[in-house]
Design a protein around this motif. Sequence first.
Motif, mmCIF file in Angstrom:
data_model
loop_
_atom_site.group_PDB
_atom_site.id
_atom_site.type_symbol
_atom_site.label_atom_id
_atom_site.label_comp_id
_atom_site.label_asym_id
_atom_site.label_seq_id
_atom_site.Cartn_x
_atom_site.Cartn_y
_atom_site.Cartn_z
ATOM 1 N N THR A 1 0.835 -1.205 0.000
ATOM 2 C CA THR A 1 0.000 0.000 0.000
ATOM 3 C C THR A 1 0.870 1.255 0.000
ATOM 4 N N GLY A 2 1.930 1.262 0.803
ATOM 5 C CA GLY A 2 2.839 2.406 0.836
ATOM 6 C C GLY A 2 3.488 2.671 -0.510
ATOM 7 N N LEU A 3 3.897 1.608 -1.203
ATOM 8 C CA LEU A 3 4.538 1.782 -2.508
ATOM 9 C C LEU A 3 3.569 2.346 -3.539
ATOM 10 N N PHE A 4 2.339 1.848 -3.563
ATOM 11 C CA PHE A 4 1.363 2.387 -4.509
ATOM 12 C C PHE A 4 1.017 3.833 -4.174
ATOM 13 N N GLU A 5 0.952 4.165 -2.897
ATOM 14 C CA GLU A 5 0.691 5.556 -2.525
ATOM 15 C C GLU A 5 1.861 6.457 -2.923
ATOM 16 N N ALA A 6 3.072 5.939 -2.803
ATOM 17 C CA ALA A 6 4.235 6.699 -3.271
ATOM 18 C C ALA A 6 4.148 6.927 -4.772
ATOM 19 N N ALA A 7 3.762 5.904 -5.519
ATOM 20 C CA ALA A 7 3.635 6.034 -6.969
ATOM 21 C C ALA A 7 2.655 7.131 -7.339
ATOM 22 N N GLY A 8 1.574 7.245 -6.575
ATOM 23 C CA GLY A 8 0.606 8.295 -6.845
ATOM 24 C C GLY A 8 1.205 9.685 -6.767
ATOM 25 N N HIS A 9 2.202 9.865 -5.901
ATOM 26 C CA HIS A 9 2.862 11.165 -5.777
ATOM 27 C C HIS A 9 3.879 11.399 -6.889
ATOM 28 N N PHE A 10 4.226 10.337 -7.628
ATOM 29 C CA PHE A 10 5.137 10.478 -8.770
ATOM 30 C C PHE A 10 4.371 10.351 -10.082
ATOM 31 N N ASP A 11 3.122 10.801 -10.082
ATOM 32 C CA ASP A 11 2.279 10.780 -11.278
ATOM 33 C C ASP A 11 2.115 9.356 -11.820
ATOM 34 N N GLY A 12 2.025 8.394 -10.909
ATOM 35 C CA GLY A 12 1.795 7.016 -11.303
ATOM 36 C C GLY A 12 3.021 6.259 -11.747
ATOM 37 N N ARG A 13 4.187 6.870 -11.703
ATOM 38 C CA ARG A 13 5.413 6.214 -12.162
ATOM 39 C C ARG A 13 6.407 6.133 -11.008
ATOM 40 N N LEU A 14 6.629 4.932 -10.499
ATOM 41 C CA LEU A 14 7.672 4.760 -9.496
ATOM 42 C C LEU A 14 9.032 5.007 -10.132
ATOM 43 N N PRO A 15 9.864 5.855 -9.521
ATOM 44 C CA PRO A 15 11.202 6.092 -10.066
ATOM 45 C C PRO A 15 12.167 4.980 -9.659
ATOM 46 N N GLU A 16 13.357 5.050 -10.193
ATOM 47 C CA GLU A 16 14.421 4.110 -9.830
ATOM 48 C C GLU A 16 14.590 4.052 -8.319
ATOM 49 N N LEU A 17 14.622 5.203 -7.670
ATOM 50 C CA LEU A 17 14.718 5.295 -6.218
ATOM 51 C C LEU A 17 14.195 6.653 -5.791
ATOM 52 N N PHE A 18 13.885 6.787 -4.510
ATOM 53 C CA PHE A 18 13.566 8.090 -3.939
ATOM 54 C C PHE A 18 14.164 8.161 -2.542
ATOM 55 N N CYS A 19 14.160 9.346 -1.978
ATOM 56 C CA CYS A 19 14.856 9.564 -0.713
ATOM 57 C C CYS A 19 14.182 8.814 0.435
ATOM 58 N N GLY A 20 14.991 8.464 1.441
ATOM 59 C CA GLY A 20 14.512 7.620 2.523
ATOM 60 C C GLY A 20 14.002 8.355 3.741
ATOM 61 N N PHE A 21 13.508 9.565 3.570
ATOM 62 C CA PHE A 21 12.926 10.287 4.702
ATOM 63 C C PHE A 21 11.633 9.611 5.145
ATOM 64 N N ASP A 22 11.342 9.705 6.435
ATOM 65 C CA ASP A 22 10.126 9.095 6.953
ATOM 66 C C ASP A 22 8.894 9.850 6.470
ATOM 67 N N ARG A 23 7.827 9.099 6.273
ATOM 68 C CA ARG A 23 6.572 9.687 5.796
ATOM 69 C C ARG A 23 6.047 10.753 6.754
ATOM 70 N N SER A 24 6.328 10.579 8.035
ATOM 71 C CA SER A 24 5.865 11.567 9.013
ATOM 72 C C SER A 24 6.638 12.874 8.919
ATOM 73 N N GLU A 25 7.837 12.834 8.313
ATOM 74 C CA GLU A 25 8.654 14.041 8.171
ATOM 75 C C GLU A 25 8.269 14.841 6.935
ATOM 76 N N TYR A 26 8.130 14.122 5.807
ATOM 77 C CA TYR A 26 7.887 14.794 4.538
ATOM 78 C C TYR A 26 6.830 14.041 3.734
ATOM 79 N N THR A 27 5.842 14.772 3.283
ATOM 80 C CA THR A 27 4.845 14.254 2.359
ATOM 81 C C THR A 27 4.630 15.320 1.288
#
Length: 723
Positions: free
Chosen positions: A588-614
Amino acid sequence: MSGWNADTAAGPSGAGAVTVVEGSSFCISSPSGNIHPELTQGAFYQDTRILSGWQLTVDGQPLEPLSAQVKEPYRAVFVGRAKRLDGHADSPLVIERERLVGAGVREDITIRNYSREPAECSVRVDVDADFADLFDVKGGVAIARKHLTRRVQEGELLLEAVRDGGHRGIAVHGRGAQMDDGGLSFSAAVPARGTWHTSLIVTPLVERDRPAQPFVHTLPPSALEAARRYQAWERYIPELHLSNTEIEQTLRRSSDDLGSLRMFDREHPGRTVVAAGAPWFMALFGRDSLLSSFMSLPVDPSLARGTLQTLAELQGQQVNPATEEEPGRILHEVRLGVTAGLALGNGTAYYGTADATPLFLILLSELDRWGLERDVRNQLLPHADRALDWIQDYGDRDGDGFVEYQRATEHGLINQGWKDSWDGINFADGTLAEAPIALCEVQAYVYGAYIGRAMLAMTDGDRHLAAVWGRRAAALKEEFNERFWLPDKGYYAIALDKDKRPVDACASNMGHCLWTGIVDEDKAPLVAERLMSPEMFTGWGIRTLASDMGAYNPVSYHNGSVWPHDSTLVAAGLMRYGFVEEARRLITGLFEAAGHFDGRLPELFCGFDRSEYTPPIPYPTSCSPQAWAAASPLHLLRVLLRMDPCFPTGELWISPVIPPGFGSFEASNVLLGGSRLSLSADGGEFTIDGLDPALQLHRSLRPQLAELLAVLGADSDAQVGGR
């Protein structure tokens, strides 16, 4: 040359950079469509930058960018507005640049005049090419401009260079252009409320030869071979519908991106492989292509077949320290650039990877269970056995049963697992591990290779051979759990170093061990707990390195970032060991992340906690689209469906555990063996139509492969596989 041993992250391409790809060719530009030499932009053909500068001006002024859209993977449209010379704000001249990439570049320029008066303007395209090797561009290496010539000849602008003994060049042609050695100029007369049009073609020259199928001015984009292939792909792949439209968009975009990353072999028209990712990895990579095609099996099994066939043809034949080739070894990557070839002793393949060879076995065995054609299987089986020979004769450098790596050339990768950056393998205090290094996930892949070979033997009815490989798998599993487990920490060491000390950093690699089944049953709950701890799980995905480790950096390539493919394999491993809720949280977390990248998961993204940055913070130079990131959502859906066919035994297991937020799911045109089936699911319920009558449907979770081997009677005298 900036070689394999350099920092693996790329330099900046500029804000909003636009990438178009076709096969191994690609072009990166600014949102205006211009290519700036001071950035890591350009048009690339056969790993050489054939355009380092491409700048359009109207009446000597750059355009005001309005829009940049990638219409298809190989086609982008840039829209800009000309600047008025009389000082007024709104110009009536709008310029559209349609760019096509393939065997070179074609750019169609259209000027639209929205005035009631005719307009005249001068159009100029300045052209530059440094013919730099892709590695050097990616690494930001300064390119010497010696031995570069420019001339106008027979209606073309020719730019040519000789670098390290190799000749590279381009021929630039523009319809109606006046040419000089710096570019092409046009005098445009645009009728009132009318248009003016021209087109330019950049044709690459390799040792003065032109491509077999270069661009021509008159062919409409819809008639290009790239367009026909892409349309055929859309008809071939499954059609997906979900009541959650955001997740549906992610799955559709994943399929589209995989289609854009396919490469075709003209000598084998029916063979397709997947490149690792755009822009910097538009080439065949052993590990990346194997894992990407594994994860995309529900969409297109032919990618796995083509990848295996191509890698088999390029399998190592001899010992060559310059390329790190060894008999039976599966390559790391193929490169065609001149300076890359020099580093490889005039070769094109580099073999410095510890994991591609066992992954070859894992994919072959999995594809066999998905219904691989018998003749193709028989062609590949000898290559699988040669891969096993490499594991034992070369991979296990000291005879301790584990596969280690240590580079054989100064140009080679220091680290030869998937975390291949120079600082990717370290102790808990941040100290770097020294080679030879035995990675935990490589041992897991070897375990999977042994189990896979045993399954292939069972398909042939050879129970004795199945038992041999089953016992080897069991022995490796026992030794692995003894040597890599850290009882005082409750997780597996990421590696053993040169002195066989456990490298005690807490890293995501151990999730791959769950995926292949090498983890002991009693240790799995502790592994799952650690992977889903706040130090590892950001809410979007699994960090590559726990936040309480000495080398942790959430904005690093491999020491704290989140890689979607890595988290996907973790999710698959959690599900395989029965940690359903943990797997669903991660998915669920990965699909929600994809939604923030316009539906495209990138190669990688930064490892900040979800509570810190959304939303999740992008990694600055992440590749997108990238093959195993694109394949990840598709595999995650399979993980949720818990879908596992096994044609050799005539069985199909499906037991969906779709989270409530995903809603209902429908897929049609799904290729399984020789049949096209339809599947719908909602929560834990599902229906299936069109199933091959040769398959018996089980509404349950498939047993571990080692358990399946035991049930099939591979070994009546000893435990097979250990679980």
